[in-house]
Scaffold this motif. Structure first.
Motif, PDB file in Angstrom:
ATOM      1  N   LEU A  46       0.840  -1.191   0.000  1.00 41.34           N
ATOM      2  CA  LEU A  46       0.000   0.000   0.000  1.00 41.34           C
ATOM      3  C   LEU A  46       0.880   1.247   0.000  1.00 41.34           C
ATOM      4  N   LYS A  47       0.575   2.183  -0.865  1.00 40.03           N
ATOM      5  CA  LYS A  47       1.322   3.443  -0.916  1.00 40.03           C
ATOM      6  C   LYS A  47       0.954   4.290   0.308  1.00 40.03           C
ATOM      7  N   PHE A  48       1.936   4.915   0.927  1.00 39.51           N
ATOM      8  CA  PHE A  48       1.725   5.795   2.073  1.00 39.51           C
ATOM      9  C   PHE A  48       2.241   7.188   1.752  1.00 39.51           C
ATOM     10  N   GLU A  49       1.516   8.189   2.183  1.00 35.65           N
ATOM     11  CA  GLU A  49       1.994   9.575   2.196  1.00 35.65           C
ATOM     12  C   GLU A  49       1.971  10.002   3.657  1.00 35.65           C
ATOM     13  N   ILE A  50       3.071  10.601   4.102  1.00 37.48           N
ATOM     14  CA  ILE A  50       3.246  10.891   5.526  1.00 37.48           C
ATOM     15  C   ILE A  50       3.788  12.305   5.690  1.00 37.48           C
ATOM     16  N   VAL A  51       3.192  13.047   6.600  1.00 38.63           N
ATOM     17  CA  VAL A  51       3.744  14.344   7.004  1.00 38.63           C
ATOM     18  C   VAL A  51       3.933  14.329   8.521  1.00 38.63           C
TER      19      VAL A  51
END
Length: 154
Positions: A46-51
């Motif tokens: 699963l692709k993750f985007e994290i800030v």
């Protein structure tokens, strides 16, 4: 989309496992990025985007970024840099400057959805310490007509 897990990932794992085959990505809006890294390792397909948020003391992740999903641009940020606990004026103006279709943020530990100048603003709340005692997250769907939000509770 999740935010403010603060070291408690059990519910996040359950949610991601339930939805992983039906979503393009998981967005973690900070506090704590170590939780997001753990989840990313747990769900490598699963692709993750994290800030990062105000309780994240690493520079390994940006404090905000603009991502593109389909033809839509989305600003993701934790929200603390824009005083979202007291006003939405700063984050609204910031998102407008980026000319995004949506802005996802956390920090307040409260689910919120509102529009300003055609931009969707969405806060998934918190899976760990929600202000109203419920554990919350959000699902966003990108359509040709815009971004649609679904506010969810565990």
């Amino acid at each position: 989309m999740i935010s403010d897990t603060h070291g408690i990932v059990y519910d996040a794992e359950r949610i991601i496992k339930k939805y992983e085959k039906n979503v393009q990505m998981c967005i973690h809006l900070g506090d704590l990025v170590k939780d997001a890294v753990y989840l990313q390792n747990r769900f490598p397909n699963l692709k993750f985007e994290i800030v990062r948020g105000n309780n994240d003391f690493t520079k390994d992740f940006p404090s905000e970024q603009v991502i593109e999903l389909g033809s839509k641009k989305i600003l993701i940020t934790h929200g603390h840099m824009y005083s979202v606990k007291s006003t939405y004026d700063l984050i609204v103006n910031h998102a407008k400057a980026f000319r995004v279709d949506a802005c996802f943020f956390g920090h307040t530990h409260q689910q919120e959805e509102f529009y300003s100048d055609g931009i969707l603003f969405l806060n998934p709340g918190s899976l760990a310490f929600s202000r109203d005692g419920s554990k919350t997250f959000a699902i966003a769907e990108v359509t040709p007509y815009g971004v649609v939000a679904y506010l969810e509770k565990v």
